[in-house]
Design a protein around this motif. Sequence first.
Motif, PDB file in Angstrom:
ATOM      1  N   THR A   1       1.010  -0.796   0.178  1.00  9.96           N
ATOM      2  CA  THR A   1      -0.244   0.030  -0.105  1.00  9.96           C
ATOM      3  C   THR A   1       0.516   1.155  -0.282  1.00  9.96           C
ATOM      4  N   THR A   2       2.075   0.871   0.778  1.00 10.52           N
ATOM      5  CA  THR A   2       3.035   2.444   0.280  1.00 10.52           C
ATOM      6  C   THR A   2       3.310   2.553  -0.772  1.00 10.52           C
ATOM      7  N   LYS A   3       3.823   0.834  -1.404  1.00  9.73           N
ATOM      8  CA  LYS A   3       4.124   2.058  -2.736  1.00  9.73           C
ATOM      9  C   LYS A   3       3.325   2.144  -3.357  1.00  9.73           C
ATOM     10  N   LEU A   4       2.224   1.513  -3.248  1.00 17.66           N
ATOM     11  CA  LEU A   4       1.003   2.518  -4.827  1.00 17.66           C
ATOM     12  C   LEU A   4       1.128   3.545  -4.072  1.00 17.66           C
TER      13      LEU A   4
ATOM     14  N   GLU B   1      -1.995  14.029   0.071  1.00 21.25           N
ATOM     15  CA  GLU B   1      -1.965  13.826  -1.602  1.00 21.25           C
ATOM     16  C   GLU B   1      -2.985  13.114  -2.164  1.00 21.25           C
ATOM     17  N   VAL B   2      -2.506  11.699  -1.806  1.00 20.78           N
ATOM     18  CA  VAL B   2      -3.698  10.780  -1.973  1.00 20.78           C
ATOM     19  C   VAL B   2      -4.499  10.024  -1.646  1.00 20.78           C
ATOM     20  N   GLY B   3      -4.527  10.703   0.107  1.00 23.31           N
ATOM     21  CA  GLY B   3      -5.397   9.910   0.944  1.00 23.31           C
ATOM     22  C   GLY B   3      -5.286   8.537   1.425  1.00 23.31           C
ATOM     23  N   TYR B   4      -3.801   8.493   1.915  1.00 23.86           N
ATOM     24  CA  TYR B   4      -2.696   7.536   1.998  1.00 23.86           C
ATOM     25  C   TYR B   4      -3.400   7.270   3.983  1.00 23.86           C
ATOM     26  N   ALA B   5      -3.189   5.633   3.722  1.00 22.65           N
ATOM     27  CA  ALA B   5      -3.942   5.808   5.348  1.00 22.65           C
ATOM     28  C   ALA B   5      -2.642   5.542   6.142  1.00 22.65           C
ATOM     29  N   GLY B   6      -1.511   5.299   6.770  1.00 23.84           N
ATOM     30  CA  GLY B   6      -0.806   5.812   6.681  1.00 23.84           C
ATOM     31  C   GLY B   6      -0.076   4.351   6.857  1.00 23.84           C
ATOM     32  N   TYR B   7       1.230   4.297   7.731  1.00 29.57           N
ATOM     33  CA  TYR B   7       1.766   2.906   7.532  1.00 29.57           C
ATOM     34  C   TYR B   7       1.574   1.894   8.006  1.00 29.57           C
ATOM     35  N   PRO B   8       1.777   0.919   7.751  1.00 26.10           N
ATOM     36  CA  PRO B   8       0.828  -0.692   8.654  1.00 26.10           C
ATOM     37  C   PRO B   8       2.075  -0.558   9.612  1.00 26.10           C
TER      38      PRO B   8
ATOM     39  N   LEU C   1       6.813  15.740  -3.154  1.00 29.11           N
ATOM     40  CA  LEU C   1       5.534  16.220  -1.828  1.00 29.11           C
ATOM     41  C   LEU C   1       4.897  13.939  -1.684  1.00 29.11           C
ATOM     42  N   CYS C   2       5.962  13.775  -1.595  1.00 26.36           N
ATOM     43  CA  CYS C   2       5.776  12.219  -1.650  1.00 26.36           C
ATOM     44  C   CYS C   2       6.453  11.309  -0.474  1.00 26.36           C
ATOM     45  N   ASP C   3       7.355  12.240  -0.212  1.00 22.38           N
ATOM     46  CA  ASP C   3       8.182  11.256   1.383  1.00 22.38           C
ATOM     47  C   ASP C   3       8.336  11.249   2.536  1.00 22.38           C
ATOM     48  N   SER C   4       6.765  11.719   2.484  1.00 18.82           N
ATOM     49  CA  SER C   4       5.915  11.251   4.365  1.00 18.82           C
ATOM     50  C   SER C   4       4.945  10.304   4.621  1.00 18.82           C
ATOM     51  N   ASP C   5       4.942   9.975   5.651  1.00 20.60           N
ATOM     52  CA  ASP C   5       3.213   9.739   5.633  1.00 20.60           C
ATOM     53  C   ASP C   5       2.083  10.982   5.692  1.00 20.60           C
ATOM     54  N   ALA C   6       2.119  12.007   6.556  1.00 21.13           N
ATOM     55  CA  ALA C   6       1.477  13.621   6.355  1.00 21.13           C
ATOM     56  C   ALA C   6       1.312  13.830   5.119  1.00 21.13           C
ATOM     57  N   LYS C   7       2.885  13.854   3.652  1.00 23.79           N
ATOM     58  CA  LYS C   7       2.344  14.127   3.240  1.00 23.79           C
ATOM     59  C   LYS C   7       1.435  13.632   1.749  1.00 23.79           C
ATOM     60  N   LEU C   8       1.968  12.251   1.982  1.00 26.17           N
ATOM     61  CA  LEU C   8       1.217  11.239   1.127  1.00 26.17           C
ATOM     62  C   LEU C   8      -0.144  11.191   1.527  1.00 26.17           C
ATOM     63  N   THR C   9      -0.921  11.910   2.690  1.00 25.73           N
ATOM     64  CA  THR C   9      -1.748  11.629   2.846  1.00 25.73           C
ATOM     65  C   THR C   9      -2.921  12.764   2.693  1.00 25.73           C
TER      66      THR C   9
ATOM     67  N   GLU D   1       1.438   6.508  -6.936  1.00 25.69           N
ATOM     68  CA  GLU D   1       0.253   7.204  -7.610  1.00 25.69           C
ATOM     69  C   GLU D   1       0.860   8.838  -7.289  1.00 25.69           C
ATOM     70  N   CYS D   2       1.234   8.788  -5.983  1.00 29.85           N
ATOM     71  CA  CYS D   2       1.605  10.539  -5.493  1.00 29.85           C
ATOM     72  C   CYS D   2       2.925  11.101  -6.262  1.00 29.85           C
ATOM     73  N   SER D   3       3.936  10.281  -6.766  1.00 29.11           N
ATOM     74  CA  SER D   3       4.555  10.721  -7.930  1.00 29.11           C
ATOM     75  C   SER D   3       4.289  10.970  -9.370  1.00 29.11           C
ATOM     76  N   GLN D   4       2.491  10.404  -9.719  1.00 26.16           N
ATOM     77  CA  GLN D   4       2.379  10.385 -10.624  1.00 26.16           C
ATOM     78  C   GLN D   4       1.222  11.378 -11.429  1.00 26.16           C
ATOM     79  N   ASN D   5       1.035  12.018 -10.006  1.00 22.07           N
ATOM     80  CA  ASN D   5       0.520  13.054  -9.148  1.00 22.07           C
ATOM     81  C   ASN D   5       1.207  14.199  -9.991  1.00 22.07           C
TER      82      ASN D   5
END
Length: 145
Positions: free
Chosen positions: A56-59, A84-91, A74-82, A63-67
């Motif tokens: 899920t982190t890789k995905l 940018e793409v609505g990432y639910a957080g690290y496992p 803009l894709c190098d932390s949990d907060a930025k991924l959340t 997605e963030c990189s493509q956007n």
Amino acid sequence: MNRIQTMKRRAQAGFTLIELMIVVAIIGILAAIAIPQYQNYVTRSKWQDNIARSATTKLAIAECSQNNNGSLTLCDSDAKLTSEVGYAGYPAAGGNLASLTLTATTAAIVITGTTSVGGCRRIGAATPSFIRRCPTNRSSSSKSR
């Protein structure tokens, strides 16, 4: 005739000591080869859980990189991924996974395994084939089981 049959029975009574020692030596050699290979196989199979949990982190990074036109800033932390793409957080840590984090500026995924998988870390770029097996030359403290 009766005497010949008695001698044949006595001659075929069992194995000699040297035959038994040869069999034990062969089994010992096979065990010396098979046990380390089996332990390596078990460790690699336990790492599959960590690899699956990082999917899920890789995905999210992909997605963030493509956007962002391939930019990982803009894709190098949990907060930025959340954001940018609505990432639910690290496992969550558990099972064979001690932690999963991202490195700043490169968005490389750092997976740290528990002691049951050698307690080692894998670091890789956010591409689908980034994860390699935990190295077999671990420190002596992680070899004791």
